[in-house]
Design a protein around this motif. Structure first.
Motif, PDB file in Angstrom:
ATOM      1  N   SER A 130       0.814  -1.223   0.000  1.00 54.92           N
ATOM      2  CA  SER A 130       0.000   0.000   0.000  1.00 54.92           C
ATOM      3  C   SER A 130       0.847   1.273   0.000  1.00 54.92           C
ATOM      4  CB  SER A 130      -0.934  -0.004   1.219  1.00 54.92           C
ATOM      5  OG  SER A 130      -0.156  -0.082   2.411  1.00 54.92           O
ATOM      6  N   ASP A 131       2.130   1.168   0.336  1.00 55.05           N
ATOM      7  CA  ASP A 131       3.045   2.311   0.238  1.00 55.05           C
ATOM      8  C   ASP A 131       3.641   2.449  -1.165  1.00 55.05           C
ATOM      9  OD1 ASP A 131       3.045   3.429   2.939  1.00 55.05           O
ATOM     10  OD2 ASP A 131       4.084   1.594   3.565  1.00 55.05           O
ATOM     11  N   ASP A 143      10.682  -2.575   2.318  1.00 55.59           N
ATOM     12  CA  ASP A 143      11.302  -1.430   2.987  1.00 55.59           C
ATOM     13  C   ASP A 143      12.800  -1.495   2.704  1.00 55.59           C
ATOM     14  OD1 ASP A 143      12.543   0.305   4.796  1.00 55.59           O
ATOM     15  OD2 ASP A 143      11.160  -0.161   6.424  1.00 55.59           O
ATOM     16  N   ILE A 144      13.275  -0.606   1.822  1.00 58.41           N
ATOM     17  CA  ILE A 144      14.647  -0.709   1.343  1.00 58.41           C
ATOM     18  C   ILE A 144      15.656  -0.446   2.472  1.00 58.41           C
ATOM     19  CG2 ILE A 144      14.964   1.680   0.587  1.00 58.41           C
ATOM     20  CD1 ILE A 144      16.199   0.573  -2.005  1.00 58.41           C
ATOM     21  N   GLY A 145      15.248   0.341   3.449  1.00 62.97           N
ATOM     22  CA  GLY A 145      16.119   0.582   4.602  1.00 62.97           C
ATOM     23  C   GLY A 145      16.310  -0.696   5.403  1.00 62.97           C
ATOM     24  N   PRO A 184       6.571  -6.827   8.175  1.00 59.13           N
ATOM     25  CA  PRO A 184       5.510  -7.792   7.864  1.00 59.13           C
ATOM     26  C   PRO A 184       5.252  -7.887   6.362  1.00 59.13           C
ATOM     27  CG  PRO A 184       4.596  -5.796   8.885  1.00 59.13           C
ATOM     28  CD  PRO A 184       6.084  -5.690   8.978  1.00 59.13           C
ATOM     29  N   GLY A 185       5.459  -6.766   5.618  1.00 63.89           N
ATOM     30  CA  GLY A 185       5.185  -6.773   4.184  1.00 63.89           C
ATOM     31  C   GLY A 185       6.091  -7.714   3.419  1.00 63.89           C
ATOM     32  N   VAL A 195       7.403   4.811   6.448  1.00 60.15           N
ATOM     33  CA  VAL A 195       8.448   3.915   5.980  1.00 60.15           C
ATOM     34  C   VAL A 195       9.545   4.662   5.207  1.00 60.15           C
ATOM     35  CG1 VAL A 195       7.370   3.312   3.766  1.00 60.15           C
ATOM     36  CG2 VAL A 195       8.817   1.631   4.929  1.00 60.15           C
ATOM     37  N   PHE A 196       9.214   5.847   4.688  1.00 58.57           N
ATOM     38  CA  PHE A 196      10.182   6.567   3.853  1.00 58.57           C
ATOM     39  C   PHE A 196      11.105   7.494   4.640  1.00 58.57           C
ATOM     40  CE2 PHE A 196       6.591   5.516   1.045  1.00 58.57           C
ATOM     41  CZ  PHE A 196       7.276   4.701   0.150  1.00 58.57           C
TER      42      PHE A 196
END
Lengths: 136, 136, 136, 136, 136, 136
Positions: C45-46, C51-53, C106-107, F20-21
């Motif tokens: 949804s983002d 999450d690349i971090g 979780p994603g 998240v960003f």
């Protein structure tokens, strides 16, 4: 000024002495992708800086002495820190000896300077750049 | 001359003022992949040009002040065109201040010169190259 | 299919057992520049794959266990040849455990497959590509 | 010193005369990926080294004269060996003429020096580096 | 799936027939930087996909047949357009013959697929990807 | 399977919505170096996958709509997060429309699949890979 550059690589193990190196004080290793740039002010009669085949062979020969070695066991390095900077200088000095020994052909006597760069990763490298001509 | 280079990156928005910039006069942005080359004529007693960990941290610190920013809103840049050339100089000047402030360790005082290169794409880059030593 | 890739590196020493390895049977070392590609059929949804971090942190954590080590001394590798291929699989398996342990958020449960590539020089690399989803 | 670099490429056929070239004496060819670095000590009032659009167009124009050609058939090269070094100089000289002819804009008169590098493969390149300013 | 990739290069002259090629219908040339990826589902008892030394030698042998040649004069290509795509397939087919002829060792019989990529510049490449296993 | 890849780039500003960003929630920007790989099982009668000139022009056209823009101001993106993944898909969809509109020539109807990769730095990229053929 003209220049020609060739690339090769070498894979070694070593450890570094000194707190500044942190975990690199442990025995570990590196691939160094090595670029050598040969420079001279004018081209020879063939239109080249140096015989690129001979230059590549000379670089390969210099790297072969180091390749697949633990540098901690190489007698001449025992008292030294084989940092990337130090190894760039080592490759430079050995290529210089090869040039003076005639391994790159007689035309290599006209080389003015040389730069050796060792890339140790995608984010770090070191180099040594110095004169080739004998002081007259 | 010895050198050591490190790489990092920064992502910014900005616009450029002047007809010469064409569509880049609009608000847009860039990723700059940043290479910094530190040079000195001799290695220190550890066999290095500079503490590469400290140098990387200093670069990261300098870039962090710019990262994820719209440079048009940064007060000190308001009257300036934040071209790639200008930003190369900005990074240079801030690293120079970090060196003089001791962030790269006492050995960094022996650095002679530094080159900062910002790659803005696979086909374009800009750099600033200058002395590090204080005029005596 | 969507994918996101991140890059980091690791520097190790090791030796390889078997005539096929020639001089690489001696203790030597390598820098591995490591690319990890994460894949999933739809974005979350983002609007992201992962999450690349967190993905970068997980990769750094996995590599930290290997970094600046002589792999010949790592107990779990003693009976194995730590070839580039084998290490690509090792990084893959450890990242898979990190994903299943929730380290990537979780994603990350929606990831379908992953590819780990280790570049050992400018002319050679190895990779392992496999599914991430648990068999249902 | 500030600099800006742009990249383009050219694909040519040629042969080289002289035993030193071995099999490259046969008609063959090359892709040259061409980097040009423009340097000047200070930025202009727009904050740039040179109009990068004009610089790229000038480079493209110079390369267009060579592109998709057999250099053995180009009258001005007939008596010459079109080595990578020679071609780096040729591109340099033609860009210099373009600068002096005003193709890079009036600001290009402040350029101090220029470096042209031709990468002929992932392991070899040649360059020519020289002054841009007219001798006064 | 595991894979190993090796890189080499070749320099050729050729011309292309057909309006779609525009100025590339003239005799010109190219450097192709060639990557070959070998894939198999499991590693052999040495922990490798393929003997990388033999694989590199086989690639060098295949490229040597093309290197420093005008492909317009090669009898088997006379009626063909030696596009980058076509040459990727040619290298693939010849490597496949080398594998089946035993040049990469008996273990190469377990290879499942192979991808050959020819980079013709910093902005363009072509590849052929296909199965290695004999249809049973 | 055959493929051909072309490369170009685009420079944009944007901000991303969602915790998240982190700092990328601020207005910033990016250079995306864009690779597009076109694939088909057989070559056309000219020996190519696609007219590389037309393919490059189509990619340039698609990127021109985004280039030097603040994506936060582009109406069709207002409700979306313009992540690298999302933009890879956007470029894919627009190239697909160009293919179906005939911009890559009639032969492009034989393309089977396409992969669009956006490199946002030297350590991160995202891609979208999907079918080109219309469902019959």
């Amino acid at each position: 000024m003209y220049s020609v550059s060739v690339r090769d690589h070498v894979m070694i193990a070593h450890s570094l002495k000194g707190d500044v190196f942190g975990p690199a004080q442990r025995l570990h290793g590196a691939t160094y992708v090595v670029d050598v740039e040969f420079r001279r002010p004018d081209l020879d009669s063939d239109g080249i800086v140096v015989d690129i085949g001979r230059a590549s062979d000379a670089l390969r020969g210099v790297l072969a002495e180091l390749n697949y070695r633990n540098l901690d066991d190489v007698p001449e390095f025992v008292a030294r820190n084989t940092t990337t900077e130090f190894l760039a200088r080592t490759v430079f000095d050995r290529l210089l000896a090869a040039i003076r020994g005639g391994d790159l052909g007689p035309g290599a006597g006209a080389l003015e300077s040389m730069r050796v760069t060792l890339h140790e990763s995608h984010i770090a490298s070191a180099s040594f750049d110095g004169p080739v001509r004998k002081p007259s």
